[in-house]
Design an enzyme around this catalytic site. Structure first.
Site, PDB file in Angstrom:
ATOM      1  N   SER A   2      -9.901  -0.299   7.425  1.00 47.89           N
ATOM      2  CA  SER A   2      -9.379  -0.136   6.067  1.00 47.89           C
ATOM      3  C   SER A   2      -8.684  -1.354   5.477  1.00 47.89           C
ATOM      4  O   SER A   2      -8.306  -1.336   4.310  1.00 47.89           O
ATOM      5  CB  SER A   2      -8.426   1.063   6.015  1.00 47.89           C
ATOM      6  OG  SER A   2      -9.148   2.259   6.087  1.00 47.89           O
ATOM      7  N   LYS A  40       0.844  -1.195   0.000  1.00 46.60           N
ATOM      8  CA  LYS A  40       0.000   0.000   0.000  1.00 46.60           C
ATOM      9  C   LYS A  40       0.878   1.243   0.000  1.00 46.60           C
ATOM     10  O   LYS A  40       1.897   1.297   0.704  1.00 46.60           O
ATOM     11  CB  LYS A  40      -0.912  -0.021   1.233  1.00 46.60           C
ATOM     12  CG  LYS A  40      -1.919   1.119   1.301  1.00 46.60           C
ATOM     13  CD  LYS A  40      -2.846   0.945   2.502  1.00 46.60           C
ATOM     14  CE  LYS A  40      -3.872   2.070   2.581  1.00 46.60           C
ATOM     15  NZ  LYS A  40      -4.823   1.881   3.705  1.00 46.60           N
ATOM     16  N   SER A  94      -9.783   1.990   3.118  1.00 48.41           N
ATOM     17  CA  SER A  94      -8.940   2.719   2.176  1.00 48.41           C
ATOM     18  C   SER A  94      -7.962   1.844   1.408  1.00 48.41           C
ATOM     19  O   SER A  94      -7.360   2.286   0.434  1.00 48.41           O
ATOM     20  CB  SER A  94      -8.146   3.788   2.937  1.00 48.41           C
ATOM     21  OG  SER A  94      -7.247   3.187   3.868  1.00 48.41           O
TER      22      SER A  94
END
Length: 489
Positions: free
Chosen positions: A184, A80, A160
């Site tokens: 997330s 990420k 997210s």
């Protein structure tokens, strides 16, 4: 080559040990997929780094004994874009950091790469990890691999960590690093039909992870199976002197605790989670899985978490307050995006107005208001008091039970082109936020498909530092429900 992408991490490791294929072949298959992907999951691609790791892995497999080789050696992964990677652009998917190249490595990505994993690139996300749909990225939205059956519409991957979940579900990588502040990792895993685990707060170092809400931020992993999540989590957990809240508790070999046995375990079903707005299909699967666990020797009991109803407002007050503090450093002076202006004050204002996206600015404003002298006691201090009550609810519950079983999200994924208001987006996190506020470990595991052909998931919450236990319960659920992996195109 596509057949290699279908393999689990365990199968990849076994194949590499047996010389059924090489790490170079394995990584090349994934690089090709990443180069041609249409999900917008990867925003920075690092094929050279991945190939270097693959060649090193092949060398290790040719000369090392099996028990000396990491199970992640040569395994293709994504990271990420919230985790700093030395010499590789790290943007948090914000215009503010569009060209930022860190001079240091985050602890969790460093541990992952030292385990021999091959980094394919950096993954798309909601800007500064603020969002539940991965539609807030400066680099555009991420698409889910699943399509709504009734109208053929694309749906969101969740957020997210939407790029992390979509890339794993789409067979672009075997596993991915994500971050979980209020859900997330777990919510996008649920929307994409994969497994996502958030460990206990402090299990994984936050060093090098771009800060959103420091008292909530925690690294996690997303994979296609529970056993794969155990292997990845083992690699990234551990004490770090560079993080003040890092836990010194020993990290067990999580994978060794997955034995499929839940006999005698007490599973709690909190009555407060049976709320309006939850899909009937999710309730049906919740009840079905609870019955299955009972049939396998677990005791399913009702529990109460009375302060759950306050979790969403408490979470958004606390995380917004911490956001306004953490993001104050982005002023155009030291690094990042900058707008030249006639005065210093004007430069600050224009830089932040143009550098931050709409959702980030909204949370900064909420946080600044909550921390202001006239409202600090009324909002922020009161939110922290209620957070303590939420934590105490869990502590009391775990005196009588071992695990809690709840949905991961109230509904299936919604349409990519639908624009729900911010309040609706907040409610998507209603089942994941409480565990985050309490700092507890939790895992999302797929349990089936909706009538629209979209993934549904449940969440297992455990007591502090019992990641091994929730992984085992999740594995039992996985055995019953099966994996709902979408066929590889």
């Amino acid at each position: 080559m596509n057949e290699l992408r279908k393999l689990s991490i365990t199968q990849m490791h076994d194949g590499l040990k047996k010389k059924s294929f090489s790490a170079v072949e394995l990584v090349e298959a994934h690089i090709s997929a990443v180069e041609n992907e249409k999900l917008n999951a990867f925003i920075t691609k690092t094929p050279e780094i991945a190939m270097k790791a693959a060649k090193a892995a092949d060398e290790h497999f040719s000369r090392q004994k099996d028990d000396l080789i990491s199970p992640l050696m040569g395994v293709p992964v994504g990271i990420k874009d919230l985790f700093c990677t030395k010499g590789i652009k790290t943007t948090a998917c914000s215009k503010m950091l569009e060209n930022f190249v860190p001079t240091y490595e985050s602890t969790v990505s460093d541990l992952l790469l030292k385990s021999g994993a091959a980094m394919l690139g950096k993954l798309n996300m909601d800007e500064f990890a603020m969002g539940s749909a991965n539609t807030n990225s400066y680099f555009g939205p991420v698409e889910n691999v699943w399509i709504r059956k009734s109208d053929g519409e694309k749906v969101v991957p969740g957020g997210s960590s939407g790029g992390s979940a979509a890339s794993v579900a789409g067979f672009l990588c075997a596993g991915a690093l994500g971050s979980d502040t209020g859900g997330s990792v777990r919510q996008p895993a649920a929307y994409c039909g994969v497994v996502g685990i958030k460990p206990t707060y402090g299990r994984c170092s936050r060093f090098g992870m771009i800060a959103f809400a420091s008292s909530l931020d925690q690294a996690g992993v997303i994979t296609r199976s529970v056993s794969d999540s155990a292997l990845m989590l083992e690699a990234i957990c551990g004490y770090d002197t560079k993080d003040s809240i890092s836990s010194e508790k020993p990290v067990p070999k999580f994978s060794s605790f997955i034995n499929g046995d839940v006999k005698g375990k007490r599973i709690g079903i909190p009555k407060e989670y049976r709320m309006d707005g939850i899909s009937e299909e999710i309730v049906h699967n919740w009840e079905k899985v609870a019955s299955y666990l009972k049939e396998n020797g677990a005791e399913v009991v009702d529990v109460t978490l009375p302060h759950t109803k306050y979790a969403i407002p408490v979470y958004y007050l606390i995380c917004s307050a911490e956001t306004s503090s953490n993001l104050a450093r982005y002023d155009g002076v030291r690094y990042g995006f900058r707008v030249d202006a006639d005065t210093l004050e004007e430069m600050y204002s224009l830089t932040r107005a143009e550098g931050f996206g709409k959702e980030v600015k909204r949370r900064i404003l909420i946080g600044a208001y909550a921390l202001s002298s006239g409202h600090y006691n009324e909002y922020y201090e009161k939110a922290q008091c209620i957070r303590a009550l939420i934590r105490n609810d869990f502590i009391k519950a775990f005196e009588k039970i071992d695990y809690i079983l709840v949905p991961s999200a109230p509904t299936e994924a919604f349409g990519l082109n639908e624009k729900p208001d911010p309040l609706i987006m907040c409610i998507n996190d209603v089942f994941t936020v409480p565990a985050s506020l309490a700092g507890l470990p939790a895992i999302s595991v797929p349990v089936g498909l909706s009538n629209e052909g979209l993934p549904l998931a449940l969440q297992v919450i455990g007591n502090y530092y019992d990641e091994a236990g929730i992984l085992n319960v999740a594995s039992v659920i996985e055995q019953n429900c099966g994996r709902i992996i979408r066929p590889l195109a």
